[in-house]
Scaffold this active site. Sequence first.
Site, short mmCIF file in Angstrom:
data_model
loop_
_atom_site.label_atom_id
_atom_site.label_comp_id
_atom_site.label_asym_id
_atom_site.label_seq_id
_atom_site.Cartn_x
_atom_site.Cartn_y
_atom_site.Cartn_z
N GLU A 188 -2.02 4.33 -7.67
CA GLU A 188 -1.69 3.51 -8.05
C GLU A 188 -3.38 2.09 -8.54
OE1 GLU A 188 1.82 2.61 -4.77
OE2 GLU A 188 -1.05 1.73 -4.38
N ASN A 202 6.05 3.89 -7.83
CA ASN A 202 6.14 3.32 -6.36
C ASN A 202 6.66 2.77 -6.84
OD1 ASN A 202 4.24 5.42 -6.39
ND2 ASN A 202 2.35 5.12 -5.06
N TYR A 235 7.91 -1.28 -3.81
CA TYR A 235 8.32 -1.57 -1.90
C TYR A 235 9.12 -1.92 -2.07
CZ TYR A 235 5.19 2.29 -0.23
OH TYR A 235 4.39 3.84 -0.12
#
Length: 482
Positions: free
Chosen positions: A175, A304, A306
């Site tokens: 990230e 990633n 979320y």
Amino acid sequence: MSTNGSNKRDPIRPFPPGFLWGAATASYQIEGAAHADGRGPSIWDTFSRTPGAVWNGDTGDIACDHYHRMEEDLDLLAELGVGAYRFSVAWPRIQPSGQGPANQVGLDFYRRLVAGLRDRNIEPTLTLYHWDLPQPLEDAGGWTVRETAERYAEYVDIVARALGSDVERWITLNEPWCCAWLGYGSGRHAPGIQDIGKAAAANHHLLLAHGLAVPILRSAVPEAKIGITLNLGDFQPGSEHPLDVAAARRADGNLNRLFLEPVFHGRYPEDMLEHYRSYQPGFSVIRDGDLELISQPLDFLGMNYYFPSTVVDATRAAEARVAGYFVAAGDQFPDLGVRSLETPGRDKTAMDWEIEASGLTSLLVRFREEYATIPIYITENGAAFDDYVDPNGNVLDHNRVAYLQEHISAVHDALDAGVNVQGYFVWSLLDNFEWAFGYSRRFGIVWVDFPTGTRLTKTSFDWYRDTIQSNSVEYATSMGSS
């Protein structure tokens, strides 16, 4: 997808043979032992001691004490039945000052970790940088200066030569958006700087560090599979108004395209270069040859995901409220002129993040269509909820089970659409130090009692173990929909 003579989906959705199931952690969030065995200070050691920077003044000094409880945690991974474990190496444990010879005691810790994984038939997936920059490098300019990328390359060479024979899958950075834009732009993460020009420079130097690392890894570990992990978001405009559509495009440019374009197309998006042109040093730090380094071929992308994002132009907040949205009071990057919306009827996690798994499917399909067909691993996906141990000694986190089921089902949707997804890593194995939120947010499928360090598996641990064993997921509709 069989319909069995109807329009209903099969209730059980099998994954391809060899699909890789894993769990993920990060060094500063779990290791503790911040002053043990020659480890130097990181920017998160410093930031967590800055008054008001981290919830409750929490630090990672002890965290989950994984440094001393590694064998116990490896046994948990074996019980879970994962095929792979994604962990990160703490740069300050290897080079306490960010340069110079290796701290052999620090390297030995990771040698034992890798050997322990191999003994349990679990593949190590090694992240070289998960945010814990040695503080002396930050004192010299951190990611805003080119020298940090050069120091990183030296560190990568040390780790690759020490562990390369036993690690096949390598992730250069985790990230980098968070490192650059939360660390140097909004100041919400270490090192806590609020300067858009420095954030843009850090954006480039982090990607340069990635580019410098790739040939080092190829040389030291010829069989290595090399990738980068990006946190990506699916931005939707709150209306079809041109200003809102443009706002979503700007947000997408900052989070997604400033990383995907240089890594996979060898260029920065022109609209973003224009947007940041007046900020110094900004992208003026780019040198000839940098983008060729940054865009070297990779073996996989780590993604990633979320939560979804719905946004409007900052000038249209009143219209969004009339439409029924809750509108954020401000934005952490005022230059973007974007306001985030809360969608009526959607469930949220303890992080106040909305739950909508379809955004993950959309991102996976988009990457395949716009960037590359290389393998993709979901390197983080999970949720924080207000877990507690009930009077019977159980942690019944059924909301997390629903979240994971929905998102793993969304991965299956992408597979059905022809996307080359080859694995999924749950975030996280353990409750841990959740950055600026300290210990107030629990993401783990294993409960950690922080005063004692005692581990207790949650309902989600059992559910994920069963999912791995069956290599399948039950079809799920969105829990976030109204």
